[in-house]
Design a protein around this motif. Structure first.
Motif, PDB file in Angstrom:
ATOM      1  N   ILE A  29      35.893 -17.912 -24.180  1.00 52.27           N
ATOM      2  CA  ILE A  29      35.089 -18.517 -25.072  1.00 52.27           C
ATOM      3  C   ILE A  29      33.855 -19.325 -24.264  1.00 52.27           C
ATOM      4  O   ILE A  29      32.755 -19.180 -24.587  1.00 52.27           O
ATOM      5  N   CYS A  30      34.487 -20.198 -23.673  1.00 48.90           N
ATOM      6  CA  CYS A  30      33.630 -21.028 -22.816  1.00 48.90           C
ATOM      7  C   CYS A  30      32.685 -20.277 -21.941  1.00 48.90           C
ATOM      8  O   CYS A  30      31.411 -20.488 -21.559  1.00 48.90           O
ATOM      9  N   GLU A  31      33.341 -18.969 -21.092  1.00 46.07           N
ATOM     10  CA  GLU A  31      32.267 -18.450 -20.427  1.00 46.07           C
ATOM     11  C   GLU A  31      31.313 -17.729 -21.153  1.00 46.07           C
ATOM     12  O   GLU A  31      30.189 -17.567 -20.598  1.00 46.07           O
ATOM     13  N   GLY A  32      31.480 -17.132 -22.460  1.00 47.40           N
ATOM     14  CA  GLY A  32      30.751 -16.772 -23.041  1.00 47.40           C
ATOM     15  C   GLY A  32      29.478 -17.675 -23.615  1.00 47.40           C
ATOM     16  O   GLY A  32      28.312 -17.284 -23.695  1.00 47.40           O
ATOM     17  N   LEU A  33      29.768 -18.850 -23.678  1.00 48.46           N
ATOM     18  CA  LEU A  33      28.882 -20.057 -24.107  1.00 48.46           C
ATOM     19  C   LEU A  33      27.796 -20.189 -22.903  1.00 48.46           C
ATOM     20  O   LEU A  33      26.894 -20.689 -22.796  1.00 48.46           O
ATOM     21  N   ILE A  34      28.491 -20.123 -21.823  1.00 52.73           N
ATOM     22  CA  ILE A  34      27.533 -20.305 -20.250  1.00 52.73           C
ATOM     23  C   ILE A  34      26.659 -19.357 -20.389  1.00 52.73           C
ATOM     24  O   ILE A  34      25.618 -19.358 -20.216  1.00 52.73           O
ATOM     25  N   GLU A  35      27.210 -17.981 -20.781  1.00 52.79           N
ATOM     26  CA  GLU A  35      26.331 -16.823 -20.675  1.00 52.79           C
ATOM     27  C   GLU A  35      25.155 -16.934 -21.743  1.00 52.79           C
ATOM     28  O   GLU A  35      24.122 -16.506 -21.556  1.00 52.79           O
ATOM     29  N   LYS A  36      25.514 -17.668 -22.775  1.00 60.09           N
ATOM     30  CA  LYS A  36      24.378 -17.841 -23.841  1.00 60.09           C
ATOM     31  C   LYS A  36      23.305 -19.006 -23.426  1.00 60.09           C
ATOM     32  O   LYS A  36      22.627 -19.325 -24.254  1.00 60.09           O
ATOM     33  N   GLY A  37      23.457 -19.339 -22.267  1.00 67.14           N
ATOM     34  CA  GLY A  37      22.701 -20.454 -21.711  1.00 67.14           C
ATOM     35  C   GLY A  37      23.051 -21.966 -22.098  1.00 67.14           C
ATOM     36  O   GLY A  37      22.206 -22.905 -21.612  1.00 67.14           O
ATOM     37  N   HIS A  38      24.136 -22.217 -22.467  1.00 67.43           N
ATOM     38  CA  HIS A  38      24.638 -23.475 -22.584  1.00 67.43           C
ATOM     39  C   HIS A  38      25.254 -24.092 -21.308  1.00 67.43           C
ATOM     40  O   HIS A  38      25.630 -23.470 -20.546  1.00 67.43           O
ATOM     41  N   GLU A  39      25.237 -25.442 -21.572  1.00 72.53           N
ATOM     42  CA  GLU A  39      25.793 -26.329 -20.505  1.00 72.53           C
ATOM     43  C   GLU A  39      27.330 -26.584 -21.020  1.00 72.53           C
ATOM     44  O   GLU A  39      27.320 -27.189 -22.283  1.00 72.53           O
ATOM     45  N   VAL A  40      28.307 -26.292 -20.329  1.00 69.36           N
ATOM     46  CA  VAL A  40      29.576 -26.391 -21.089  1.00 69.36           C
ATOM     47  C   VAL A  40      30.504 -27.497 -20.247  1.00 69.36           C
ATOM     48  O   VAL A  40      30.800 -27.137 -18.935  1.00 69.36           O
ATOM     49  N   GLU A  41      31.303 -28.404 -20.910  1.00 66.25           N
ATOM     50  CA  GLU A  41      32.313 -29.343 -20.227  1.00 66.25           C
ATOM     51  C   GLU A  41      33.513 -29.400 -21.058  1.00 66.25           C
ATOM     52  O   GLU A  41      33.440 -29.481 -22.420  1.00 66.25           O
ATOM     53  N   VAL A  42      34.368 -29.324 -20.276  1.00 67.45           N
ATOM     54  CA  VAL A  42      35.639 -29.359 -20.900  1.00 67.45           C
ATOM     55  C   VAL A  42      36.662 -30.491 -20.851  1.00 67.45           C
ATOM     56  O   VAL A  42      37.106 -30.836 -19.595  1.00 67.45           O
ATOM     57  N   LEU A  43      37.147 -31.047 -22.057  1.00 69.84           N
ATOM     58  CA  LEU A  43      38.147 -32.180 -22.030  1.00 69.84           C
ATOM     59  C   LEU A  43      39.584 -31.472 -22.198  1.00 69.84           C
ATOM     60  O   LEU A  43      39.593 -31.176 -23.295  1.00 69.84           O
ATOM     61  N   THR A  44      40.597 -31.609 -21.186  1.00 67.83           N
ATOM     62  CA  THR A  44      41.566 -30.913 -21.101  1.00 67.83           C
ATOM     63  C   THR A  44      42.673 -31.573 -20.627  1.00 67.83           C
ATOM     64  O   THR A  44      42.600 -32.512 -19.924  1.00 67.83           O
ATOM     65  N   GLY A  45      43.782 -30.962 -20.319  1.00 64.27           N
ATOM     66  CA  GLY A  45      45.041 -31.723 -19.758  1.00 64.27           C
ATOM     67  C   GLY A  45      45.298 -31.020 -18.569  1.00 64.27           C
ATOM     68  O   GLY A  45      44.505 -30.119 -18.143  1.00 64.27           O
ATOM     69  N   ILE A  46      46.498 -31.365 -17.911  1.00 62.62           N
ATOM     70  CA  ILE A  46      46.814 -30.935 -16.670  1.00 62.62           C
ATOM     71  C   ILE A  46      47.851 -29.541 -16.860  1.00 62.62           C
ATOM     72  O   ILE A  46      48.649 -29.776 -17.843  1.00 62.62           O
ATOM     73  N   PRO A  47      47.384 -28.621 -16.327  1.00 61.70           N
ATOM     74  CA  PRO A  47      48.155 -27.256 -16.602  1.00 61.70           C
ATOM     75  C   PRO A  47      49.448 -27.427 -16.532  1.00 61.70           C
ATOM     76  O   PRO A  47      50.019 -27.800 -15.451  1.00 61.70           O
ATOM     77  N   ASN A  48      50.204 -26.982 -17.458  1.00 58.52           N
ATOM     78  CA  ASN A  48      51.786 -26.798 -17.557  1.00 58.52           C
ATOM     79  C   ASN A  48      52.312 -25.780 -18.413  1.00 58.52           C
ATOM     80  O   ASN A  48      53.603 -25.655 -18.364  1.00 58.52           O
ATOM     81  N   TYR A  49      51.299 -25.099 -18.985  1.00 58.58           N
ATOM     82  CA  TYR A  49      51.953 -24.000 -19.949  1.00 58.58           C
ATOM     83  C   TYR A  49      52.017 -22.754 -19.599  1.00 58.58           C
ATOM     84  O   TYR A  49      51.071 -22.348 -18.705  1.00 58.58           O
ATOM     85  N   PRO A  50      52.901 -21.990 -19.456  1.00 54.54           N
ATOM     86  CA  PRO A  50      54.318 -21.759 -20.384  1.00 54.54           C
ATOM     87  C   PRO A  50      55.400 -22.630 -19.541  1.00 54.54           C
ATOM     88  O   PRO A  50      56.553 -22.664 -20.051  1.00 54.54           O
ATOM     89  N   TYR A  51      55.137 -22.845 -18.276  1.00 52.87           N
ATOM     90  CA  TYR A  51      56.194 -23.029 -17.235  1.00 52.87           C
ATOM     91  C   TYR A  51      57.000 -24.564 -17.463  1.00 52.87           C
ATOM     92  O   TYR A  51      58.165 -24.697 -17.195  1.00 52.87           O
ATOM     93  N   GLY A  52      56.437 -25.430 -18.282  1.00 54.83           N
ATOM     94  CA  GLY A  52      56.843 -26.536 -18.579  1.00 54.83           C
ATOM     95  C   GLY A  52      56.805 -27.717 -17.314  1.00 54.83           C
ATOM     96  O   GLY A  52      57.162 -28.883 -17.729  1.00 54.83           O
ATOM     97  N   LYS A  53      56.168 -27.472 -16.420  1.00 54.47           N
ATOM     98  CA  LYS A  53      55.736 -28.238 -15.439  1.00 54.47           C
ATOM     99  C   LYS A  53      54.501 -27.832 -14.745  1.00 54.47           C
ATOM    100  O   LYS A  53      53.880 -26.984 -15.050  1.00 54.47           O
ATOM    101  N   PHE A  54      54.074 -28.988 -14.042  1.00 47.44           N
ATOM    102  CA  PHE A  54      52.426 -28.927 -13.731  1.00 47.44           C
ATOM    103  C   PHE A  54      52.262 -27.648 -12.582  1.00 47.44           C
ATOM    104  O   PHE A  54      53.376 -27.529 -11.942  1.00 47.44           O
ATOM    105  N   TYR A  55      51.351 -27.026 -12.484  1.00 45.86           N
ATOM    106  CA  TYR A  55      51.235 -25.836 -11.762  1.00 45.86           C
ATOM    107  C   TYR A  55      51.063 -26.611 -10.184  1.00 45.86           C
ATOM    108  O   TYR A  55      50.725 -27.659 -10.128  1.00 45.86           O
ATOM    109  N   ASP A  56      51.206 -25.643  -9.349  1.00 49.05           N
ATOM    110  CA  ASP A  56      51.132 -26.234  -7.984  1.00 49.05           C
ATOM    111  C   ASP A  56      49.903 -26.640  -7.621  1.00 49.05           C
ATOM    112  O   ASP A  56      48.409 -26.045  -8.123  1.00 49.05           O
TER     113      ASP A  56
END
Length: 400
Positions: A20-47
């Motif tokens: 979805i975010c890639e699509g919004l960029i394609e439509k000419g928008h500027e996109v900024e994401v407020l998110t967490g540290i990746p840990n799904y689905p493994y239950g621990k932070f990614y390397d």
């Protein structure tokens, strides 16, 4: 237009919000994401990620702002609850810094829990900018599917809290028409609500060398892919496979991971189904077209719950895009869509005997009959669920 996207999950985690975010960029928008540290689905932070290491700050032109969260762990409700709570708190605190930035719109991608929408509400209200929430999991109904709540007083409080959050948004997007009636019954203005089903990611849509491939007719392979939790009722598949145990030419594949993964493995062992049922575990999403292409049919199941009857599982669109017959044990909207598109064989939720009968029916079909079902699904997908159609619709809504 500059859009702040609020989502607990984002790349390198594999969720549709990435596309979805890639699509919004394609439509000419500027996109900024407020998110967490990746840990799904493994239950621990990614390397490469930790409380101090936030990883890359940009992905395909999308700016990323990560906040510290408690990893979800593999088991246990408490750790998961802390994971959910920590994102809401951390992201809400982070909005104090974001108030100095310019944003034209706020877009919330709402999975569970609903509280992850709160940071988006804070930004939109203080900065007085239009906001949109895209509901993937309808609350509090989704909570009741996984945790029994017997107190009517608690249910009443949850109902009011969830509707207060939903009503805080200018636009409410729903992935299933079944959600609309529930929201209106609880007091939402119908003018706020727009049906926006999910599209399949790019790798599902590409033609590949297997699409028209004539698979071995003597063997039928049926595949389930996705989360393996209580809501998915994967045990329905195992019970159906048990009925077909003596037919060694029917192979059942289960791809995915989740809270019920070990229980499903135990059930396969209990019924001595190792010769016909293959539990493959989690595989990268980009590899799914390969697995789909080598299957004769694709299985979708859901538990027999009221909220799930109002749900159109996202895997239905991905299955349709792959051009393979769908074998379903679901009730409500998903059942209706498969029947309308004539792309598969359908039974009600948790009806493992009907699922077995439908698999046998698919087994007895010739290649042309199977291909007709798959082609029907692909045609219905192209007319209703393509990325271009739905991205244009999303862009129109955000621009209002």
């Amino acid at each position: 237009m500059k859009i702040l996207v609020v989502t607990q999950y984002f790349w390198p985690e594999e969720f549709r919000i990435n596309d979805i975010c890639e699509g919004l960029i394609e439509k000419g928008h500027e996109v900024e994401v407020l998110t967490g540290i990746p840990n799904y689905p493994y239950g621990k932070f990614y390397d490469g990620y930790s409380f101090l290491k936030k990883g890359k700050r940009e992905y395909k032109g999308i700016k990323i702002k990560r906040v510290p969260i408690i990893p979800r762990g593999k088991d246990g409700f408490i750790k998961l609850a802390l994971n959910y709570m920590s994102y809401t708190v951390s992201a809400s605190i982070a909005t104090a810094r974001l108030l100095f930035n310019r944003y034209d719109r706020v877009f919330v991608f709402q999975l569970s829990p609903i509280t992850l929408a709160i940071p988006g509400i804070i930004i939109s209200k203080i900065k007085k900018i239009p906001s949109t929430i895209y509901i993937q999991d309808l609350w509090p109904e989704s909570l009741y599917c996984i945790k029994e709540v017997s107190s009517e007083k608690v249910k009443s409080i949850l109902d009011r809290l969830c509707m207060k959050i939903y009503n805080s948004f200018d636009n409410v997007l729903i992935t299933s028409n079944g959600f609309k009636e529930k929201l209106i019954d609880r007091g939402m203005e119908k003018e706020k609500i727009t049906y926006l089903p999910q599209w399949a990611e790019e790798f599902y849509r590409k033609e590949n060398e297997y699409y028209n491939m004539e698979l071995e007719s003597e063997v039928l392979t049926v595949t389930f892919a996705g989360n393996i939790g209580k809501a998915q009722s994967v045990s329905t598949i195992i019970e159906a496979a048990k009925l077909a145990k003596n037919n060694k030419k029917i192979k059942w594949q289960i791809i995915g991971d989740g809270s019920e993964f070990e229980n499903i493995k135990d059930l396969v062992k209990k019924y001595s189904l190792e010769e016909t049922v293959y539990i493959l575990g989690r595989k990268p999403a980009k590899d799914m077209p390969m697995y789909f292409s080598k299957a004769n049919g694709l299985i979708v199941t859901l538990a027999n719950e009221d909220i799930l009857k109002a749900t159109l599982p996202a895997k239905v669109q991905s299955y349709m895009a792959s051009g393979k017959p769908i074998i379903a044990a679901i009730s409500g909207e998903g059942n209706d869509v498969i029947k309308e598109s004539c792309c598969g064989l359908v039974g009600e939720a948790e009806d493992y005997r009907k699922l077995y009968e439908n698999v046998i029916e698919l087994y007895n079909m010739n290649l042309d009959q199977r291909k007709k079902l798959g082609d029907n699904g692909k045609k219905f997908f192209e007319e209703n669920f393509t990325r271009e159609i739905l991205l244009n619709k999303l862009n129109e809504i955000i621009n209002i």
